[in-house]
Every structure is written in C-alpha cells, then in structure tokens.
Design a protein around this motif. Sequence first.
Motif, PDB file in Angstrom:
ATOM      1  N   MET A  25      34.469  21.760  42.136  1.00 53.19           N
ATOM      2  CA  MET A  25      35.025  22.000  40.829  1.00 53.19           C
ATOM      3  C   MET A  25      36.244  22.902  40.953  1.00 53.19           C
ATOM      4  SD  MET A  25      32.930  23.146  37.539  1.00 53.19           S
ATOM      5  CE  MET A  25      33.538  24.481  36.592  1.00 53.19           C
ATOM      6  N   ALA A  26      37.311  22.571  40.294  1.00 56.04           N
ATOM      7  CA  ALA A  26      38.561  23.313  40.383  1.00 56.04           C
ATOM      8  C   ALA A  26      38.454  24.635  39.634  1.00 56.04           C
ATOM      9  CB  ALA A  26      39.703  22.478  39.819  1.00 56.04           C
ATOM     10  N   LEU A  27      39.079  25.652  40.200  1.00 50.38           N
ATOM     11  CA  LEU A  27      39.099  26.965  39.577  1.00 50.38           C
ATOM     12  C   LEU A  27      39.986  26.927  38.340  1.00 50.38           C
ATOM     13  CD1 LEU A  27      38.449  30.026  39.646  1.00 50.38           C
ATOM     14  CD2 LEU A  27      40.500  30.283  41.069  1.00 50.38           C
ATOM     15  N   LYS A  28      39.502  27.536  37.270  1.00 55.05           N
ATOM     16  CA  LYS A  28      40.290  27.682  36.045  1.00 55.05           C
ATOM     17  C   LYS A  28      40.197  29.123  35.605  1.00 55.05           C
ATOM     18  CE  LYS A  28      39.751  22.972  34.512  1.00 55.05           C
ATOM     19  NZ  LYS A  28      39.159  22.042  33.621  1.00 55.05           N
ATOM     20  N   PHE A  29      41.335  29.662  35.179  1.00 50.79           N
ATOM     21  CA  PHE A  29      41.338  31.015  34.637  1.00 50.79           C
ATOM     22  C   PHE A  29      41.086  30.922  33.137  1.00 50.79           C
ATOM     23  CE2 PHE A  29      44.578  32.601  38.037  1.00 50.79           C
ATOM     24  CZ  PHE A  29      43.572  32.698  38.977  1.00 50.79           C
ATOM     25  N   ARG A  30      40.190  31.738  32.655  1.00 53.71           N
ATOM     26  CA  ARG A  30      39.880  31.765  31.227  1.00 53.71           C
ATOM     27  C   ARG A  30      40.633  32.921  30.574  1.00 53.71           C
ATOM     28  NH1 ARG A  30      33.855  31.837  33.017  1.00 53.71           N
ATOM     29  NH2 ARG A  30      33.678  29.733  33.781  1.00 53.71           N
ATOM     30  N   SER A  32      47.878  30.466  35.736  1.00 54.34           N
ATOM     31  CA  SER A  32      46.907  29.524  36.276  1.00 54.34           C
ATOM     32  C   SER A  32      46.736  29.772  37.774  1.00 54.34           C
ATOM     33  CB  SER A  32      47.385  28.085  36.033  1.00 54.34           C
ATOM     34  OG  SER A  32      48.378  27.735  36.963  1.00 54.34           O
ATOM     35  N   PRO A  33      45.687  29.235  38.364  1.00 50.13           N
ATOM     36  CA  PRO A  33      45.480  29.403  39.805  1.00 50.13           C
ATOM     37  C   PRO A  33      46.623  28.830  40.657  1.00 50.13           C
ATOM     38  CG  PRO A  33      43.463  28.668  38.774  1.00 50.13           C
ATOM     39  CD  PRO A  33      44.545  28.568  37.738  1.00 50.13           C
ATOM     40  N   GLU A  34      47.422  27.939  40.079  1.00 47.91           N
ATOM     41  CA  GLU A  34      48.555  27.365  40.817  1.00 47.91           C
ATOM     42  C   GLU A  34      49.740  28.322  40.855  1.00 47.91           C
ATOM     43  OE1 GLU A  34      46.902  25.504  38.314  1.00 47.91           O
ATOM     44  OE2 GLU A  34      45.655  24.658  39.906  1.00 47.91           O
ATOM     45  N   ASP A  35      49.777  29.311  39.959  1.00 45.74           N
ATOM     46  CA  ASP A  35      50.863  30.285  39.930  1.00 45.74           C
ATOM     47  C   ASP A  35      50.764  31.199  41.149  1.00 45.74           C
ATOM     48  OD1 ASP A  35      51.898  29.323  37.532  1.00 45.74           O
ATOM     49  OD2 ASP A  35      50.651  30.647  36.308  1.00 45.74           O
ATOM     50  N   LEU A  74      42.488  37.630  39.999  1.00 45.93           N
ATOM     51  CA  LEU A  74      41.926  37.900  41.325  1.00 45.93           C
ATOM     52  C   LEU A  74      40.402  37.895  41.271  1.00 45.93           C
ATOM     53  CD1 LEU A  74      44.278  40.736  42.635  1.00 45.93           C
ATOM     54  CD2 LEU A  74      43.982  38.472  43.652  1.00 45.93           C
ATOM     55  N   LEU A  75      39.843  38.518  40.262  1.00 40.77           N
ATOM     56  CA  LEU A  75      38.392  38.556  40.124  1.00 40.77           C
ATOM     57  C   LEU A  75      37.819  37.143  40.009  1.00 40.77           C
ATOM     58  CD1 LEU A  75      35.826  40.289  39.809  1.00 40.77           C
ATOM     59  CD2 LEU A  75      36.283  40.335  37.339  1.00 40.77           C
ATOM     60  N   ALA A  76      38.442  36.314  39.181  1.00 41.27           N
ATOM     61  CA  ALA A  76      37.969  34.931  39.024  1.00 41.27           C
ATOM     62  C   ALA A  76      38.096  34.161  40.333  1.00 41.27           C
ATOM     63  CB  ALA A  76      38.760  34.232  37.920  1.00 41.27           C
ATOM     64  N   GLU A  80      35.347  35.400  42.761  1.00 47.00           N
ATOM     65  CA  GLU A  80      33.972  35.066  42.354  1.00 47.00           C
ATOM     66  C   GLU A  80      33.720  33.570  42.183  1.00 47.00           C
ATOM     67  OE1 GLU A  80      33.184  37.532  38.917  1.00 47.00           O
ATOM     68  OE2 GLU A  80      32.399  39.110  40.223  1.00 47.00           O
ATOM     69  N   ARG A  81      34.752  32.841  41.721  1.00 48.51           N
ATOM     70  CA  ARG A  81      34.521  31.422  41.422  1.00 48.51           C
ATOM     71  C   ARG A  81      35.425  30.482  42.215  1.00 48.51           C
ATOM     72  NH1 ARG A  81      36.191  30.418  36.486  1.00 48.51           N
ATOM     73  NH2 ARG A  81      37.005  32.461  35.994  1.00 48.51           N
ATOM     74  N   GLY A  82      36.314  31.047  43.010  1.00 48.09           N
ATOM     75  CA  GLY A  82      37.228  30.213  43.784  1.00 48.09           C
ATOM     76  C   GLY A  82      36.622  29.750  45.091  1.00 48.09           C
ATOM     77  N   ASP A  83      37.466  29.158  45.907  1.00 47.19           N
ATOM     78  CA  ASP A  83      37.008  28.695  47.216  1.00 47.19           C
ATOM     79  C   ASP A  83      37.984  29.177  48.289  1.00 47.19           C
ATOM     80  OD1 ASP A  83      39.243  26.970  47.173  1.00 47.19           O
ATOM     81  OD2 ASP A  83      38.066  25.300  46.388  1.00 47.19           O
ATOM     82  N   ARG A  84      37.823  28.647  49.494  1.00 44.14           N
ATOM     83  CA  ARG A  84      38.639  29.093  50.618  1.00 44.14           C
ATOM     84  C   ARG A  84      40.128  28.972  50.362  1.00 44.14           C
ATOM     85  NH1 ARG A  84      36.177  25.817  55.422  1.00 44.14           N
ATOM     86  NH2 ARG A  84      35.836  24.426  53.686  1.00 44.14           N
ATOM     87  N   THR A  85      40.566  27.958  49.633  1.00 49.61           N
ATOM     88  CA  THR A  85      42.012  27.820  49.379  1.00 49.61           C
ATOM     89  C   THR A  85      42.530  28.991  48.549  1.00 49.61           C
ATOM     90  OG1 THR A  85      41.649  26.416  47.437  1.00 49.61           O
ATOM     91  CG2 THR A  85      41.977  25.297  49.541  1.00 49.61           C
ATOM     92  N   HIS A  86      41.748  29.450  47.585  1.00 45.00           N
ATOM     93  CA  HIS A  86      42.165  30.582  46.756  1.00 45.00           C
ATOM     94  C   HIS A  86      42.102  31.878  47.555  1.00 45.00           C
ATOM     95  CE1 HIS A  86      40.573  27.498  43.944  1.00 45.00           C
ATOM     96  NE2 HIS A  86      41.793  27.666  43.453  1.00 45.00           N
ATOM     97  N   TRP A  87      41.052  32.014  48.349  1.00 45.02           N
ATOM     98  CA  TRP A  87      40.894  33.217  49.158  1.00 45.02           C
ATOM     99  C   TRP A  87      42.008  33.302  50.195  1.00 45.02           C
ATOM    100  CZ3 TRP A  87      35.191  31.543  50.134  1.00 45.02           C
ATOM    101  CH2 TRP A  87      34.469  31.630  48.937  1.00 45.02           C
ATOM    102  N   ARG A  88      42.382  32.157  50.763  1.00 46.08           N
ATOM    103  CA  ARG A  88      43.474  32.126  51.737  1.00 46.08           C
ATOM    104  C   ARG A  88      44.788  32.553  51.075  1.00 46.08           C
ATOM    105  NH1 ARG A  88      42.846  27.182  53.675  1.00 46.08           N
ATOM    106  NH2 ARG A  88      41.388  27.918  55.237  1.00 46.08           N
ATOM    107  N   ARG A  89      45.009  32.110  49.845  1.00 44.58           N
ATOM    108  CA  ARG A  89      46.232  32.482  49.123  1.00 44.58           C
ATOM    109  C   ARG A  89      46.278  33.990  48.865  1.00 44.58           C
ATOM    110  NH1 ARG A  89      47.401  29.409  44.015  1.00 44.58           N
ATOM    111  NH2 ARG A  89      49.361  30.531  44.245  1.00 44.58           N
TER     112      ARG A  89
END
Length: 167
Positions: free
Chosen positions: A1-6, A11-14, A24-26, A29-38
């Motif tokens: 499931m894709a990460l979405k900021f509420r 957005s996570p693409e920014d 960062l918190l989202a 907590e709810r992201g995956d390796r691609t977000h953590w790598r970024r």
Amino acid sequence: MALKFRNLTVSPEDPVETWGFEGLLAAIERGDRTHWRRIAEALEADPRGEVAQDLREVLAAVENPAMVALFESIQQQILQEAEAHERAAVATRLQEYVRASGLSRAEFAARLGTSQSRLSTYLSGKVVPSAVLMVRAERIAGTSGNGASRQPATMANASRDNDDQDL
C-alpha cells in the motif's frame, strides 16, 4: 500500500526536506524501505540540517523501538562519516599550507608553535587543530584561505610598507 500523508500540504513524492515533523513520522511509521532510504539520503546530504533536527524530535514520538534504533543508528553512522570527511578536509588543507610554505615539517611546526609529532597528528587527521592554529598555518603558508596567494610578511616588506606610508 502506498504511503499517503494525511492533513499535510506535501506528499511523499515531494523532497524529504519539505515533509516536516508529521511527514517524517508518517514515513517512519507507515512507510517502507523506499521512504526510509530517502530520509537517509536527505541526512547524508546535510547531516546536521533541518531533516536531522526534525528526525531527532520525530524519534522521540515513534512508538516502534526497532524503528527508533534503526534511525538512530543511521543518523549516528552518517554523522561519523561526515566528521571523517571534515577531518580529512582539515588535514588536506593543512598539508597544502605546509607545501605552500616551502618549509620543512619541523620548521613549519616550530613556526606554528607546536611539535613536529603534534603536527603529524594534525596532518593525518587524527587530531583536529583549533581554528586559531589553522589561521596561523594559513598565515605561515602565505595564503588568504581562498587559494589566493599573499606575500608572506617579512621585515623587508614591513619596512617597504612603512616607507610607502610616509610618501
């Protein structure tokens, strides 16, 4: 499931630098390796910057201890690497000053007001010299700090300068 900021205008693409605390918190907590790598890449780009500062605050709010440990470890490793690069940069600059001075290491150390063995620790990057010592080394080398050469101050130069002022 894709990460979405509420409830965020980003957005996570920014760029990570625009995410702020909530983004960062989202991502942690709810992201995956691609977000953590970024996040890690943003830390590498500026280890003591805004993302690093925000991350320290975010980690206090993260509920998963494994994620806290992971990001604290990443941040610590990045800071250690940055410091190693900074130490190497200082050592390289000091080596350039020694070369530019035309003095032997022993002579340079004496003019610097330190021992030859202490100068060796500075040149190897084991010990980082003070800012005052770097300014002194720069003066001994006859440079202005930006690579532009200056003529080293000598008694003859000082005398000539004084003669010019009398005219």
